[in-house]
Motif scaffolding. Structure first.
Motif, PDB file in Angstrom:
ATOM      1  N   ALA A  30       0.835  -1.253   0.006  1.00  0.00           N
ATOM      2  CA  ALA A  30      -0.176  -0.002   0.040  1.00  0.00           C
ATOM      3  C   ALA A  30       0.757   1.275  -0.057  1.00  0.00           C
ATOM      4  N   GLU A  31       2.018   1.335   0.913  1.00  0.00           N
ATOM      5  CA  GLU A  31       2.728   2.441   0.941  1.00  0.00           C
ATOM      6  C   GLU A  31       3.558   2.585  -0.480  1.00  0.00           C
ATOM      7  N   ALA A  32       4.014   1.490  -0.889  1.00  0.00           N
ATOM      8  CA  ALA A  32       4.670   1.624  -2.388  1.00  0.00           C
ATOM      9  C   ALA A  32       3.628   1.919  -3.575  1.00  0.00           C
ATOM     10  N   TRP A  33       2.384   1.560  -3.543  1.00  0.00           N
ATOM     11  CA  TRP A  33       1.672   2.158  -4.432  1.00  0.00           C
ATOM     12  C   TRP A  33       1.196   3.537  -4.178  1.00  0.00           C
ATOM     13  N   THR A  34       1.082   3.954  -2.982  1.00  0.00           N
ATOM     14  CA  THR A  34       1.023   5.452  -2.762  1.00  0.00           C
ATOM     15  C   THR A  34       1.981   6.252  -3.328  1.00  0.00           C
ATOM     16  N   ALA A  35       3.288   5.705  -2.934  1.00  0.00           N
ATOM     17  CA  ALA A  35       4.353   6.443  -3.413  1.00  0.00           C
ATOM     18  C   ALA A  35       4.482   6.567  -4.896  1.00  0.00           C
ATOM     19  N   TYR A  36       4.079   5.706  -5.730  1.00  0.00           N
ATOM     20  CA  TYR A  36       3.860   5.381  -7.148  1.00  0.00           C
ATOM     21  C   TYR A  36       3.014   6.313  -7.691  1.00  0.00           C
ATOM     22  N   LEU A  37       1.789   6.372  -7.173  1.00  0.00           N
ATOM     23  CA  LEU A  37       0.638   7.293  -7.608  1.00  0.00           C
ATOM     24  C   LEU A  37       1.207   8.608  -7.378  1.00  0.00           C
ATOM     25  N   GLN A  38       1.669   9.121  -6.265  1.00  0.00           N
ATOM     26  CA  GLN A  38       2.110  10.612  -5.868  1.00  0.00           C
ATOM     27  C   GLN A  38       2.985  11.110  -7.030  1.00  0.00           C
ATOM     28  N   LYS A  39       3.839  10.271  -7.569  1.00  0.00           N
ATOM     29  CA  LYS A  39       4.825  10.433  -8.577  1.00  0.00           C
ATOM     30  C   LYS A  39       3.994  10.454 -10.062  1.00  0.00           C
ATOM     31  N   ARG A  40       3.059   9.784 -10.220  1.00  0.00           N
ATOM     32  CA  ARG A  40       2.407   9.801 -11.447  1.00  0.00           C
ATOM     33  C   ARG A  40       1.436  11.016 -11.418  1.00  0.00           C
ATOM     34  N   HIS A  41       0.651  10.939 -10.218  1.00  0.00           N
ATOM     35  CA  HIS A  41      -0.191  11.968 -10.307  1.00  0.00           C
ATOM     36  C   HIS A  41      -0.101  13.040  -9.184  1.00  0.00           C
ATOM     37  N   PRO A  42       0.788  14.005  -9.345  1.00  0.00           N
ATOM     38  CA  PRO A  42       1.247  14.941  -8.495  1.00  0.00           C
ATOM     39  C   PRO A  42       0.175  15.874  -8.059  1.00  0.00           C
ATOM     40  N   GLY A  43      -0.186  16.056  -6.891  1.00  0.00           N
ATOM     41  CA  GLY A  43      -1.290  17.362  -6.797  1.00  0.00           C
ATOM     42  C   GLY A  43      -2.295  16.559  -6.310  1.00  0.00           C
ATOM     43  N   LEU A  44      -2.851  15.459  -6.457  1.00  0.00           N
ATOM     44  CA  LEU A  44      -3.947  14.716  -6.081  1.00  0.00           C
ATOM     45  C   LEU A  44      -3.649  14.052  -4.593  1.00  0.00           C
ATOM     46  N   PRO A  45      -4.377  14.227  -3.706  1.00  0.00           N
ATOM     47  CA  PRO A  45      -4.384  13.614  -2.321  1.00  0.00           C
ATOM     48  C   PRO A  45      -4.760  12.285  -2.401  1.00  0.00           C
ATOM     49  N   ILE A  46      -3.988  11.425  -1.785  1.00  0.00           N
ATOM     50  CA  ILE A  46      -4.042   9.771  -1.891  1.00  0.00           C
ATOM     51  C   ILE A  46      -4.346   9.329  -0.401  1.00  0.00           C
ATOM     52  N   VAL A  47      -5.282   8.560  -0.092  1.00  0.00           N
ATOM     53  CA  VAL A  47      -5.735   8.325   1.126  1.00  0.00           C
ATOM     54  C   VAL A  47      -6.092   6.784   0.963  1.00  0.00           C
ATOM     55  N   GLN A  48      -5.565   6.108   2.131  1.00  0.00           N
ATOM     56  CA  GLN A  48      -5.661   4.760   2.323  1.00  0.00           C
ATOM     57  C   GLN A  48      -6.872   4.320   3.332  1.00  0.00           C
ATOM     58  N   VAL A  49      -7.611   3.285   3.221  1.00  0.00           N
ATOM     59  CA  VAL A  49      -8.694   2.990   3.960  1.00  0.00           C
ATOM     60  C   VAL A  49      -8.965   1.622   4.249  1.00  0.00           C
ATOM     61  N   GLU A  50      -9.679   1.092   5.215  1.00  0.00           N
ATOM     62  CA  GLU A  50     -10.115  -0.304   5.443  1.00  0.00           C
ATOM     63  C   GLU A  50     -11.529  -0.146   5.699  1.00  0.00           C
ATOM     64  N   ALA A  51     -12.510  -1.156   5.551  1.00  0.00           N
ATOM     65  CA  ALA A  51     -13.812  -1.240   5.718  1.00  0.00           C
ATOM     66  C   ALA A  51     -14.591  -2.030   6.619  1.00  0.00           C
ATOM     67  N   TYR A  52     -13.662  -2.913   7.300  1.00  0.00           N
ATOM     68  CA  TYR A  52     -14.284  -4.027   7.850  1.00  0.00           C
ATOM     69  C   TYR A  52     -13.391  -4.500   9.065  1.00  0.00           C
ATOM     70  N   GLN A  53     -14.120  -4.666  10.076  1.00  0.00           N
ATOM     71  CA  GLN A  53     -13.503  -5.266  11.583  1.00  0.00           C
ATOM     72  C   GLN A  53     -13.793  -6.879  11.840  1.00  0.00           C
ATOM     73  N   GLN A  54     -13.114  -7.508  12.554  1.00  0.00           N
ATOM     74  CA  GLN A  54     -13.404  -8.798  12.628  1.00  0.00           C
ATOM     75  C   GLN A  54     -13.843  -9.023  14.384  1.00  0.00           C
ATOM     76  N   LYS A  55     -15.105  -9.846  14.223  1.00  0.00           N
ATOM     77  CA  LYS A  55     -15.596  -9.995  15.629  1.00  0.00           C
ATOM     78  C   LYS A  55     -15.693 -11.722  15.887  1.00  0.00           C
ATOM     79  N   VAL A  56     -15.891 -12.088  17.116  1.00  0.00           N
ATOM     80  CA  VAL A  56     -16.316 -13.548  17.228  1.00  0.00           C
ATOM     81  C   VAL A  56     -17.772 -13.676  17.171  1.00  0.00           C
ATOM     82  N   GLY A  57     -18.107 -14.683  16.119  1.00  0.00           N
ATOM     83  CA  GLY A  57     -19.619 -14.776  16.209  1.00  0.00           C
ATOM     84  C   GLY A  57     -19.876 -16.342  16.860  1.00  0.00           C
ATOM     85  N   GLU A  58     -20.979 -16.929  16.300  1.00  0.00           N
ATOM     86  CA  GLU A  58     -21.489 -18.057  16.934  1.00  0.00           C
ATOM     87  C   GLU A  58     -20.646 -19.062  16.576  1.00  0.00           C
TER      88      GLU A  58
END
Length: 652
Positions: A251-279
């Motif tokens: 993810a960090e390598a891709w962020t650096a690559y995109l910043q170099k290829r698309h300067p001026g565009l903000p780049i943010v990393q996100v996650e969307a889920y968390q794990q819990k113990v179910g039944e």
């Protein structure tokens, strides 16, 4: 009512007697009206009509793609059964080649473009606007098809030297077939109604979150989309999703690559889920965006909002324009409330796409043509009104995680998500806070010089719409050791060798054959079908089509974890892949004992109801698809990354 054999015999005898003239023809019976079964309890006629309207709207917004040539399907099917897969997989396969989709092509990638809404006036009728858009879209389809065809012919030219493999028909003998798999053409959205959803979202949005899959970001941000967004007034933020799968290093390598290829565009990393113990101790995953990722996203939006409050250079240089200039966005935003917003009140419907915006010369729609009588002399007559909220649009290709990110931001299921791409049909408007509203745009397959097998690997295309199953398994098998991941046994190992009872003279006996097993795509599908016990209904042979379909789903849904490294990455940084290609071995045995039934279609977020009505300029009905894709069973892997990696594939 079903008739008995005696009744049918009597009717036949009567018919023959009437034909001979022995009996007078019977009187014509009145035609019986079609009987319609009364609605069940709780299913009124009005509810059924609403369901029919929703079904028609879903079909209207169904994605359309070009069909593959039957000759291509036959050729690739034969090659998938004969060409051995490269084992071990080279470490170079882990690094995505720059302009991978255009390798060997001298076509300019900027030739492909995204259709743009034609100019329109407020005085035009709905029919005139529709006819204008239809005519423009037909011309765009013709032009794009011609460019894609030239690109496809050119990349297949080296493989066609000597024998034209690209135009090979079924009549060509097998001996004339080249020992190289041809390149498939690319797919892109061909339904105007789907593109209209993108037009409306980009028109009403002031900030656009362009979501990119962190496993292969360049595929989700082609030059056609980049040039289209550059022509819009909205500010763009690149959001890398599914960083759990790719891992922090990639993810960090891709962020650096995109910043170099698309300067001026903000780049943010996100996650969307968390794990819990179910039944029974099984892991359960719910929508959740960790606070560090939420802070980065909110801070990026805050910085972009502050930039939009600053007048542009052309306005600052002119005092007269500077006095009349007003910011195109709401000035005061409760960013602290945005950061900690949660609960059922978040995502409530308090407005729609037609809510008032700031009016004035600086805030007219990009594609709207102003009346001629509104010249520079009348600019001051329009009273500017500050927008009531900040509009943030989420755009991207299918299966990238737009709906999942919305649910994670709200902390509660508000929009429907599914493992199959293309779940969201209409764009949906929900409010994050009273100051900020979010607009979820349906996923669109953008025009790009990307082969179909790469699109299938990234889950952009619905697997049920893929016809070249053997071809895709062969191409993916060059990047992933499917036989190792799924713990397959070579089909030849199940058959006992036949004893050679022939007699040979001295020094004439043939040498022993190499017993090393070479895998082909067809053998992988056969081995997986044997393992699952899938056979065809008539002949009882291994159902390789079902097996290939299931394996493509496992890859597209993220249950087989994979990720590329950015182009030009040093192989010493990548490290030795052990011949496993782009397969991620991290936590490979964590969920090996989970049963197949846990991940069947119809479970998870797909059953959640949409609490926000779909909105468009012409329709108010819910356009979400009512038809689900065919059910499938997941694999009982020997070594497969499931769990949190698999759940992140629950996207739009």
């Amino acid at each position: 009512m079903r008739r008995s054999g005696k009744q049918r015999k009597a009717e036949l005898q009567l018919k023959r007697a009437v034909k001979r003239g022995d009996v007078a023809p019977p009187e014509a019976q009145p035609r019986r009206k079609n009987f319609r079964r009364p609605p069940k309890l709780g299913h009124s006629l009005g509810a059924r009509l609403l369901a029919d309207d929703a079904s028609r709207a879903a079909r209207k917004l169904q994605s359309q793609f070009v069909k593959l040539d039957p000759d291509f399907l036959e050729t690739t099917k034969h090659l998938a059964a004969t060409l051995p897969l490269t084992r071990p997989i080279s470490a170079d396969a882990c690094v995505l080649v720059a302009d991978h989709a255009q390798s060997g092509s001298d076509l300019v990638i900027d030739q492909l473009s995204i259709p743009r809404r034609p100019k329109w006036k407020y005085t035009m009728s709905k029919d005139d606007v529709d006819a204008n858009e239809q005519d423009y879209f037909r011309r765009w389809i013709t032009q794009t098809d011609a460019i894609v065809e030239r690109w496809h012919n050119q990349i297949n030219q080296p493989a066609a030297s000597g024998t034209d493999l690209g135009s090979a028909g079924p009549s060509i003998p097998d001996a004339a077939v080249q020992d190289k798999m041809p390149c498939a053409s690319t797919h892109f959205e061909r339904n105007l109604e789907v593109w209209r959803q993108l037009w409306r979202v980009t028109e009403i949005s002031q900030i656009l979150l362009c979501l990119l899959d962190s496993r292969c970001p360049p595929l989700h941000f082609p030059s056609s989309l980049e040039s289209y967004l550059a022509s819009r007034k909205a500010k763009v933020i690149l959001v890398l999703t599914k960083v759990d799968i790719a891992g922090p290093e990639r993810a960090e390598a891709w962020t650096a690559y995109l910043q170099k290829r698309h300067p001026g565009l903000p780049i943010v990393q996100v996650e969307a889920y968390q794990q819990k113990v179910g039944e029974q101790g099984r892991p359960v995953y719910e929508s959740h965006l960790p606070l560090p990722f939420r802070e980065r996203l909110v801070n990026a939006m805050r910085q972009v909002h502050e930039e939009m409050l600053i007048p542009p250079e052309r306005v600052r240089s002119d005092e007269a324009k500077l006095k009349r200039w007003n910011p195109p966005v709401k000035r005061e935003i409760d960013w602290n409330g945005l950061l900690h917003a949660h609960g059922k009140k978040v995502g409530s419907i308090v407005g729609g796409a037609a809510m008032p915006k700031g009016k004035g010369k600086e805030d007219t729609a990009d594609d709207a043509q102003e009346p001629e009588q509104e010249g520079s002399d009348n600019e001051g007559q329009l009273e500017w009104q500050e927008p009531e909220f900040l509009t943030v649009g989420l755009i991207g290709q299918p299966n990238v995680g737009k709906s999942s990110l919305l649910n994670a931001l709200f902390g509660i299921h508000k929009v429907r998500a599914s493992r199959t791409p293309g779940k969201t049909k209409h764009f949906q408007t929900l409010f994050w806070t009273p100051d900020v509203r979010l607009v979820d745009c349906p996923g669109l397959v953008m025009p790009a010089f990307t082969p179909m097998d790469t699109q299938v690997l990234c889950g952009i295309l619905p697997i049920s719409r893929v016809s070249a199953i053997p071809f895709c398994i062969h191409q993916i098998g060059q990047l992933l050791p499917l036989e190792t991941i799924l713990g397959l046994t070579h089909p030849s190992a199940n058959s006992t060798p036949v004893e050679d009872k022939r007699t040979w003279r001295d020094d004439k006996q043939p040498s022993l054959k190499d017993n090393k097993m070479h895998w082909t795509a067809t053998e992988i599908m056969t081995a997986y079908a044997n393992k699952k016990g899938w056979v065809t209904a008539k002949a009882g042979r291994p159902d390789i089509h079902r097996a290939g379909n299931a394996m493509l789903r496992l890859v597209a849904e993220g249950k087989i974890a994979w990720a590329f490294w950015p182009p030009e990455t040093d192989l010493t940084t990548v490290g030795s892949s052990g011949g496993n290609g782009i397969w991620l071995l991290r936590d490979a045995y964590q969920h090996a004992e989970e049963p197949d039934e846990d991940d069947e279609e119809g479970s998870g977020d797909e059953a959640d109801e949409i609490e926000s009505p779909d909105e468009s300029n012409d329709e108010d009905k819910d356009g979400n698809s009512t038809g689900e894709e065919e059910e499938h069973q997941d694999a009982d892997f020997k070594s497969v990354t499931v769990g949190r990696f698999g759940v992140l594939a629950i996207d739009d």
